[in-house]
Write a protein that holds these residues in place. Sequence first.
Motif, PDB file in Angstrom:
ATOM      1  N   LEU A  26       0.833  -1.204   0.000  1.00 54.49           N
ATOM      2  CA  LEU A  26       0.000   0.000   0.000  1.00 54.49           C
ATOM      3  C   LEU A  26       0.867   1.252   0.000  1.00 54.49           C
ATOM      4  N   GLY A 215     -15.492  -0.618  -4.617  1.00 55.73           N
ATOM      5  CA  GLY A 215     -14.371  -1.280  -5.298  1.00 55.73           C
ATOM      6  C   GLY A 215     -14.822  -2.309  -6.305  1.00 55.73           C
ATOM      7  N   VAL A 253      -5.479   5.537  -4.904  1.00 54.17           N
ATOM      8  CA  VAL A 253      -5.415   6.299  -3.655  1.00 54.17           C
ATOM      9  C   VAL A 253      -6.669   7.150  -3.513  1.00 54.17           C
ATOM     10  N   VAL A 256      -9.636   5.075  -2.373  1.00 55.32           N
ATOM     11  CA  VAL A 256      -9.611   4.741  -0.955  1.00 55.32           C
ATOM     12  C   VAL A 256      -9.942   5.976  -0.114  1.00 55.32           C
ATOM     13  N   LEU A 260     -12.995   6.402   2.441  1.00 57.96           N
ATOM     14  CA  LEU A 260     -12.823   6.694   3.864  1.00 57.96           C
ATOM     15  C   LEU A 260     -13.639   7.924   4.269  1.00 57.96           C
TER      16      LEU A 260
ATOM     17  N   ILE B  96      -7.728  -2.502   8.225  1.00 59.22           N
ATOM     18  CA  ILE B  96      -7.272  -2.091   6.890  1.00 59.22           C
ATOM     19  C   ILE B  96      -7.447  -3.242   5.898  1.00 59.22           C
ATOM     20  N   ILE B 100      -9.995  -2.120   2.855  1.00 55.97           N
ATOM     21  CA  ILE B 100      -9.463  -1.760   1.533  1.00 55.97           C
ATOM     22  C   ILE B 100     -10.101  -2.672   0.481  1.00 55.97           C
ATOM     23  N   VAL B 104      -7.915  -2.918  -4.872  1.00 51.68           N
ATOM     24  CA  VAL B 104      -6.743  -2.132  -4.463  1.00 51.68           C
ATOM     25  C   VAL B 104      -5.692  -3.055  -3.848  1.00 51.68           C
ATOM     26  N   ILE B 105      -6.147  -4.066  -3.098  1.00 51.48           N
ATOM     27  CA  ILE B 105      -5.202  -5.060  -2.562  1.00 51.48           C
ATOM     28  C   ILE B 105      -4.484  -5.751  -3.716  1.00 51.48           C
TER      29      ILE B 105
END
Lengths: 283, 272
Positions: A26, A215, A253, A256, A260, B96, B100, B104-105
């Motif tokens: 990450l 996602g 980024v 995410v 958040l 996390i 996530i 993205v992982i």
Amino acid sequence: MTQRTRNWLLLAPAGAWFMVMLIIPLTVVFIFSFGERAPSGGVVLAFTFEQYGNLPARWAAFKNTMTLAPIGTLSALLIAYPLAYFLAVKANPKWKTILLVLVIVPFWTSILIRSYAWIFLLGGRGIPALLDVIGIEGVRLINTPFAVLVGIIYGYLPLMVFPIYVSLDKLDKRLLEASSDLGAKSWKTFLQITLPLSIPGIATGCMLVFILLMGEYLIPAMLGGGKVFFVGNALVDLFLQSRNWAYGSAVAVTLVVVMLITVTIYMRLIYRLGASREDVSIM
Amino acid sequence: MRLYAFCVYLFLYIPIGVIALFSFNAGRHASQMQGFSTKWYGKTLSNPFVMDALETSLIVAFTSALCASVFGTMAAVALQGIRGPLRTAFDMLIYIAVMIPGIVIGIATLIGLVTVFDQLNPLLAALWPEGLNPPKLRMGMGSLIAAHTMFLMALVVIIVRARLVGMDRSLIEASSDLYATPMGTFMQVTLPMIFPAILAGFLLSFTFSFDDFIIAFFVAGSETTLPIYVFSSIRRGVTPEINAIGTMVLSVSLLLLIAAQLLLQRGGHKSK
């Protein structure tokens, strides 16, 4: 061996694994997002906001995600709530467990194959062919936002039902009896007792579904046919096709961060509605 | 109300049923039923590409579920007795890992590992004895297992910890009052009590890894897992073969999941 040493030893493998496979990767994504694209397809390290400046080029993906994710979440909620209510309050206790398992189990089976089933159903020879028979012609369902929405609801319904069921199941049924003994109409009991007490479940369900939808890649890829695409689809394109790692990292980024921020705002709102911190948990 | 619930169940299971039905289609076209036959199962099972992908998927799912169950359980047991910054840090890591998005992982693992490998490979080549072929680190089954294990460990910690919290502490205290060593207490008291949760965690991990597409899509390198195979064949068009694979995959995961659910339910009742 002291207890302290023992605990350290027990935690070491998991800790190291999280470090190497989660934190370091990450961090690399974060660093690369400030880099520049190398001619060979890699990244030249730099400190520039150029990639972030280019984000508007992928605005459509963000827009689609940020409209279809909330709409999908809400639709799933509207369909899931009555079912959860039925399971928790009305269903025969003998059948309750098996009925609940029947709702949860599809979530854990391959989303790929379950979305594929809808390609089949919404495609030319599926539902449109049936509609043809009853006289409604020329309906196109596959590769539309509607198809993606159906896929979303189908994929994430179980995840919405479960937390709502849990909060309704915990609800003290005597409250409902008391309310009707005191002469309240059933819809009034629902609005004043059942609904407020199930807010933690609604909040958890919505958050789980929303986070996963942000996602999402497979459902729009399979049911949207390249016309309805999410940020996930943009990411696959950037990393696996055009191999623009620096820009792709900036998009990741941003995804995410947007996630958040949305979740934080959402949690604030929910606390204000009166749910306690323990009630709203994604675990 | 009951009718509504019935309709939702239909919505959930009709698509699965349709796939299963059409997998027995005798015709060549995926969406036109032309008589009953099991020939597509035979064709699928003798397709070497499918069998290779299946083998890769099974190895990856088994290894990562096993590693995740062992390391995850170890971590969950240790976290039980820890307070303070270490505990907070671990809770953060798990949070996390779960929060996530999978995509993205996948991306992070891909570019993180490729970057590290690019640094290590020349080093390995330089250090390797002359005349022998130096090993080349690259994306493949190893990186896929490592990535799945990372995510699944978080899952196992959550499941096992839920069980540990519900456990009667007095049994552990009684055991140590009776002079059992910590290891003895763990083997004879804690482990039997949390075992259903560990097994359920293993089964859930196995199905997750077996069904995962998005992480594997980025991390698997040149390897093909079953979901990757299915995805690329769907791209080429809908065929009865996909129906047959889909039906088999769904049946196996349904069986494993019902087993996991029963384990979790039974374990849950015993503690009450």
